[in-house]
Write an enzyme that holds these catalytic residues in place. Structure first.
Site: not given
Length: 153
Positions: A52, A54, A82, A85
């Site tokens: 992801h 991040e 999320c 993250c």
């Protein structure tokens, strides 16, 4: 638009243009406003469900700074993190996150953050099965670590 959020949003756009993953971008800056790292979602590019935006930015910042402690740094991300993250930010000691879109916005375009949030709240027990086994043997490694290193917080 905040210049760092614009950069995070541009990272998201660039990732989509390169077909690297979902519409997510991130940037990590220091307290003086220097950009330390950029990230965009690279799940498709890397065949890595943990890539992801991040996470990509956190990994790059840690590599560049040669540390796992990002307590003096700020994360800007184009979408509310999320659970994975958010946890990575907490583990890396990031204390401030600015985000653009919400987790509901992500849900509205098909991302399942809410399913995981619900599971963590105990509302979706069928998402995954967790079972504790062989603790007696595994705990020995923990005890040895504690004996040699003390308790780390």
């Amino acid at each position: 638009m905040n210049k760092f959020m614009k950069l995070a949003n541009d990272n998201a756009k660039n990732g989509i243009a390169k077909d690297e993953g979902g519409p997510f971008g991130a940037v990590i800056v220091d307290k003086y406003g220097n950009v330390i790292s950029n990230g965009n979602n690279k799940v498709l590019k890397n065949n890595d469900p943990t890539a992801h935006a991040e996470i990509v930015a956190i990994r790059e910042a840690c590599r560049r700074l040669n540390t796992y402690n990002l307590s003096d740094y700020i994360l800007y991300t184009s979408c509310e993190p999320c659970p994975m993250c958010l946890s990575a930010a907490i583990w890396s000691n990031i204390k401030k996150i600015y985000y653009g879109c919400t987790k509901q916005d992500a849900n509205n375009i098909g991302f399942r953050d809410d399913v995981i949030y619900d599971y963590l709240k105990g509302e979706n027990g069928k998402l995954i099965s967790l079972e504790n086994i062989d603790r007696e043997e595994c705990i020995k490694v923990f005890e040895k670590y504690k004996e040699e290193n003390g308790v780390i917080y």
